[in-house]
Design a protein around this motif. Structure first.
Motif, mmCIF file in Angstrom:
data_model
loop_
_atom_site.group_PDB
_atom_site.id
_atom_site.type_symbol
_atom_site.label_atom_id
_atom_site.label_comp_id
_atom_site.label_asym_id
_atom_site.label_seq_id
_atom_site.Cartn_x
_atom_site.Cartn_y
_atom_site.Cartn_z
ATOM 1 N N GLU A 123 0.833 -1.207 0.000
ATOM 2 C CA GLU A 123 0.000 0.000 0.000
ATOM 3 C C GLU A 123 0.867 1.256 0.000
ATOM 4 N N GLY A 126 2.437 1.611 -3.418
ATOM 5 C CA GLY A 126 1.416 2.039 -4.377
ATOM 6 C C GLY A 126 1.099 3.519 -4.248
ATOM 7 N N HIS A 181 -0.398 -10.765 -8.137
ATOM 8 C CA HIS A 181 -1.361 -9.978 -7.361
ATOM 9 C C HIS A 181 -0.686 -8.829 -6.601
ATOM 10 N N ASP A 218 -0.651 -6.268 -9.300
ATOM 11 C CA ASP A 218 -2.015 -5.767 -9.464
ATOM 12 C C ASP A 218 -2.343 -4.731 -8.387
ATOM 13 N N ARG A 219 -1.926 -4.974 -7.126
ATOM 14 C CA ARG A 219 -2.164 -4.012 -6.043
ATOM 15 C C ARG A 219 -1.486 -2.676 -6.370
ATOM 16 N N ARG A 225 -0.744 -1.556 -9.363
ATOM 17 C CA ARG A 225 -1.451 -0.954 -10.502
ATOM 18 C C ARG A 225 -2.781 -0.337 -10.087
ATOM 19 N N GLU A 226 -3.377 -0.827 -8.996
ATOM 20 C CA GLU A 226 -4.615 -0.198 -8.508
ATOM 21 C C GLU A 226 -4.349 1.258 -8.121
ATOM 22 N N HIS A 227 -3.164 1.538 -7.622
ATOM 23 C CA HIS A 227 -2.784 2.901 -7.254
ATOM 24 C C HIS A 227 -2.310 3.705 -8.459
ATOM 25 N N PRO A 266 -2.222 2.916 -12.430
ATOM 26 C CA PRO A 266 -2.526 1.974 -13.512
ATOM 27 C C PRO A 266 -1.532 1.946 -14.671
ATOM 28 N N GLU A 315 0.405 -7.745 -18.984
ATOM 29 C CA GLU A 315 0.979 -6.767 -18.065
ATOM 30 C C GLU A 315 1.912 -5.828 -18.835
#
Length: 177
Positions: A61, A64, A84, A87-88, A90-92, A94, A139
């Motif tokens: 976190e 990110g 994953h 992916d976490r 990239r949530e922050h 992209p 990716e």
């Protein structure tokens, strides 16, 4: 405008060295994910215990959030071994591009042996390779062989960075590395 780049790979692959050199070349901020670990994680790794996903959650976190704050360009060195985890991140942020520094166990072990005092003991290298999930075609990323000079790696990365941060193709010339 440039996307953030995560220089990823197992411990000893050269993430911090390459990441700092890449950031300097691109004239963008650099951060090392090791600096984002809470003290409990460092103590656990120093004791020879691999981190679990619960240990990594707050760490990812924080990383990110840094990437999101540097969406117009920044380089982070971070293992990002599992899909994953990426992916976490990239949530922050992209548009983050992942640059995987890849090498054989022998090459990485040789590199690790030259780093006395680092908190990741060489005994954990096997678990890092077992955990590593290679980048997949969907990716934004590229893979670079670490068995070459830092300058050669950075040259290859710079040449492979897309001009368009929204592009899914990290190879604007259509070539794989």
């Amino acid at each position: 405008m440039r996307s953030p780049v995560v220089v990823m790979g197992v411990s000893g692959s050269g993430k911090s060295t390459v990441g700092a050199a890449l950031a300097q070349r691109l004239r963008v901020p650099f951060a090392d994910a090791d600096d984002f670990h809470p003290a409990a994680n460092i103590a656990k790794m120093s004791a020879g215990q691999p981190l679990d996903d619960d240990d990594r959650r707050p760490w990812l976190e924080s990383i990110g959030e840094w990437l999101a704050e540097h969406g117009d360009g920044g380089v982070m060195s971070c293992s990002a071994l599992k899909r994953h985890y990426r992916d976490r991140l990239r949530e922050h942020a992209p548009t983050t591009l992942f640059a995987h520094l890849a090498g054989s166990v022998d090459v990485i072990a040789r590199r690790q042996a030259s780093r006395p005092g680092h908190f990741m003991p060489p005994a954990l290298l096997a678990s890092q390779f077992e955990t590593l999930e290679q980048l997949t075609g969907d990716e934004r990323g590229l893979t670079v062989d670490v068995d070459q000079s830092v300058d050669a790696i950075v040259d290859e990365l710079v040449a492979s960075l897309p001009d368009d941060p929204n592009s899914n193709d990290p190879h604007p010339d259509g070539e794989e590395n």
